[in-house]
Design a protein around this motif. Structure first.
Motif, PDB file in Angstrom:
ATOM      1  N   ASP A 168      44.930 -17.475  52.713  1.00  0.00           N
ATOM      2  CA  ASP A 168      44.961 -18.032  54.061  1.00  0.00           C
ATOM      3  C   ASP A 168      45.837 -19.283  54.086  1.00  0.00           C
ATOM      4  OD1 ASP A 168      44.367 -19.482  56.416  1.00  0.00           O
ATOM      5  OD2 ASP A 168      42.372 -18.639  56.570  1.00  0.00           O
ATOM      6  N   ALA A 217      47.592  -8.969  54.269  1.00  0.00           N
ATOM      7  CA  ALA A 217      46.664  -7.833  54.257  1.00  0.00           C
ATOM      8  C   ALA A 217      45.343  -8.227  53.607  1.00  0.00           C
ATOM      9  CB  ALA A 217      47.281  -6.666  53.487  1.00  0.00           C
ATOM     10  N   ASP A 218      44.258  -7.778  54.204  1.00  0.00           N
ATOM     11  CA  ASP A 218      42.901  -7.952  53.674  1.00  0.00           C
ATOM     12  C   ASP A 218      42.050  -6.962  54.459  1.00  0.00           C
ATOM     13  OD1 ASP A 218      40.357  -8.980  52.723  1.00  0.00           O
ATOM     14  OD2 ASP A 218      41.304 -10.901  52.367  1.00  0.00           O
ATOM     15  N   THR A 219      40.752  -6.915  54.164  1.00  0.00           N
ATOM     16  CA  THR A 219      39.904  -6.007  54.948  1.00  0.00           C
ATOM     17  C   THR A 219      38.728  -6.726  55.588  1.00  0.00           C
ATOM     18  OG1 THR A 219      38.769  -5.465  52.901  1.00  0.00           O
ATOM     19  CG2 THR A 219      40.413  -3.881  53.662  1.00  0.00           C
ATOM     20  N   LEU A 230      40.739 -11.774  58.568  1.00  0.00           N
ATOM     21  CA  LEU A 230      41.884 -11.276  59.336  1.00  0.00           C
ATOM     22  C   LEU A 230      41.986 -12.021  60.665  1.00  0.00           C
ATOM     23  CD1 LEU A 230      41.258  -7.522  58.567  1.00  0.00           C
ATOM     24  CD2 LEU A 230      43.333  -8.771  57.933  1.00  0.00           C
ATOM     25  N   ARG A 282      45.092 -14.174  62.059  1.00  0.00           N
ATOM     26  CA  ARG A 282      45.696 -13.737  63.316  1.00  0.00           C
ATOM     27  C   ARG A 282      45.744 -14.897  64.298  1.00  0.00           C
ATOM     28  NH1 ARG A 282      42.334  -9.642  64.400  1.00  0.00           N
ATOM     29  NH2 ARG A 282      43.370  -8.038  63.178  1.00  0.00           N
ATOM     30  N   VAL A 336      48.829  -9.423  60.671  1.00  0.00           N
ATOM     31  CA  VAL A 336      47.888  -8.948  59.644  1.00  0.00           C
ATOM     32  C   VAL A 336      47.663  -7.445  59.683  1.00  0.00           C
ATOM     33  CG1 VAL A 336      46.648 -11.140  59.477  1.00  0.00           C
ATOM     34  CG2 VAL A 336      45.866  -9.406  61.113  1.00  0.00           C
ATOM     35  N   ASP A 394      44.781  -4.556  58.497  1.00  0.00           N
ATOM     36  CA  ASP A 394      43.390  -4.393  58.100  1.00  0.00           C
ATOM     37  C   ASP A 394      43.265  -3.257  57.087  1.00  0.00           C
ATOM     38  OD1 ASP A 394      40.692  -4.107  57.880  1.00  0.00           O
ATOM     39  OD2 ASP A 394      40.349  -3.427  59.929  1.00  0.00           O
TER      40      ASP A 394
END
Ligand SMILES: NC(=O)c1ccc[n+]([C@@H]2O[C@H](COP(=O)([O-])OP(=O)(O)OC[C@H]3O[C@@H](n4cnc5c(N)ncnc54)[C@H](O)[C@@H]3O)[C@@H](O)[C@H]2O)c1
Ligand SMILES: [Zn+2]
Ligand SMILES: [Zn+2]
Length: 393
Positions: free
Chosen positions: A192, A209-211, A216, A220, A226, A228
């Motif tokens: 971040d 990218a992350d989940t 996220l 954003r 980003v 997901d």
């Protein structure tokens, strides 16, 4: 004093331990007012467990107030407000002169074959008591602590210990230039912050990218583009699409070996939980026990002739790397523990009321030291929107 101590896999507690004392003439004792919990702390209660001892005091992101100074300390006095870098570096050796504080020749762990000592870390890095505690002994009182002004809340400065220099180095090592493009894998505190710094330094395209939904959403909200998903195929297709089919100039891996919470990353953790420590210790230092999902994604996603910057921590000595692919794509790669003092002069001027990096609102959780076990669990499980947890002794 009260301190967060290591007791085993997934087991941290708050215990009463002896107060630290001045041992060397240039030591200072700092009363801790804020202390971060880091993704690196999670490695200690997972795959790095074989290198820990019950009772080790954790924590390497502390700040506070100087309460005692040794007779050789000339640069600090009682009452000064300081941030303590996570590298224990002397500030005067050849490596420190090069700005390679994480390789400090005074604190290098030569017997273990490892670099500079770290606060609150494994026996590979000196097993030095850490700063998730009421007090911390800090050596090299004339050169190591970062003196910061009175006034703003701790949040303004505490990330100088680790998050800011780590993310700053990640962006520098990525070779991000104004107008350039960068993909950041992982949106924990390090990823971040890296997106914010890349943007601040003029990258025109910052992808990530992350989940984890909250992570996220945070990125954003900062104008980061980003995705997901962390599946390699999804990430690669997405970034190609965004970069005229080439891939970004650079990829920052802010994930590391365990990829906490990623379904493909359970093996190393399970293995380390089931195999006796003595064997696992060998496996971790000699063979490879990593999961390299994020690194492999980085290699595929980066454009030809691009750069990969690793700030995620990897362990294991024989992980297979796709060298043919890396050679053919002409990939440049830089990595390592952050050299905290190397970047302090660049970062300090940004810690102002204007707050261009958003440090004042970076913490998601501030909890009393006594609640550390629950806070670790919340952070590890990524529950309750936890991105950055500050313990307040
Ligand atoms: N180099 C240094 O000096 C230094 C300093 C601090 C932290 N670190 C390391 O940086 C890494 C990140 O630290 P953090 O505090 O942000 O940790 P974190 O565990 O909070 O964040 C990691 C994030 O990566 C995401 N992720 C998992 N697998 C992924 C994948 N394949 N692709 C993309 N994202 C994925 C997770 O969902 C999570 O949000 C850790 O490995 C930590 O040890 C290194
Ligand atoms: Zn850290
Ligand atoms: Zn040094």
């Amino acid at each position: 004093m009260r301190a967060v101590t290591w007791h085993g896999r997934d087991d941290v507690r708050v215990d009463t331990v002896p107060d630290p004392e001045i041992k060397d003439p240039t030591d200072v004792i700092v009363q801790i007012t804020s202390s971060g919990v880091c993704g690196s702390d999670l490695h200690l209660i997972e795959v790095m467990a074989p290198f820990m001892t019950i009772g080790d005091v954790l924590g390497h992101e502390p700040m506070g107030v100087v309460r005692e100074v040794g007779p050789g300390v000339t640069e600090l006095k009682v009452g000064d407000r300081v941030v303590v870098p996570f590298n224990i570096s002397c500030g005067t050796c050849w490596m420190c002169d090069q700005g390679l504080q994480s390789q400090c020749e005074t604190t290098q762990n030569r017997e273990q074959g490892f670099g500079a000592s770290l606060f609150g870390y494994t026996k590979l890095y000196g097993q030095v008591p850490g700063g998730q505690a009421e007090y911390l002994r800090v050596p090299f009182g004339n050169t190591l602590p970062i003196k910061v002004p009175e006034g703003p809340a701790d949040d303004r400065f505490v990330y100088l210990s680790d998050v800011l220099p780590t993310a700053w180095q990640a962006v520098q090592y990525a070779g991000v230039v104004p107008g350039g493009s960068v993909l950041v894998l992982g949106l924990g505190p390090i990823g971040d912050m890296a997106t914010r710094i890349a943007k601040h330094l003029g990258a025109s395209q910052v992808l990530a990218a992350d989940t984890v939904p909250e992570r996220l959403a945070r990125a954003r909200a900062n104008g980061i583009d980003v995705l997901d998903s962390t599946e390699q195929a999804d990430v690669v297709a997405w970034v190609r699409d965004k970069t005229d089919g080439r891939g970004p100039d650079a990829v920052i891996d802010a994930v590391g070996m365990e990829a906490h919470g990623s379904p493909g990353a359970k093996f190393a953790q399970k293995a380390s939980a089931l195999v006796p420590d003595a064997i696992m210790e060998k496996v971790m230092t000699v063979a490879g026990a990593d999961r390299m999902a994020a690194l492999n994604t980085a290699i595929e996603a980066v454009r030809r002739g691009g750069t990969i910057s690793l700030s995620g921590v990897y362990g294991g000595a024989t992980d297979p790397m796709p060298l043919m692919r890396m050679f053919d794509k002409q990939i440049e790669m830089r990595m390592g523990q952050a050299n905290v003092w190397r970047w302090v002069p660049d970062i300090l001027p940004l810690l102002t009321d204007a707050d261009p990096l958003g440090v004042d609102s970076f913490a998601t959780h501030r909890v009393p030291l006594e609640q550390a076990p629950q806070a670790y669990e919340t952070f590890r499980q990524k529950q309750d929107g936890a991105v950055k947890v500050l313990l307040q002794p």
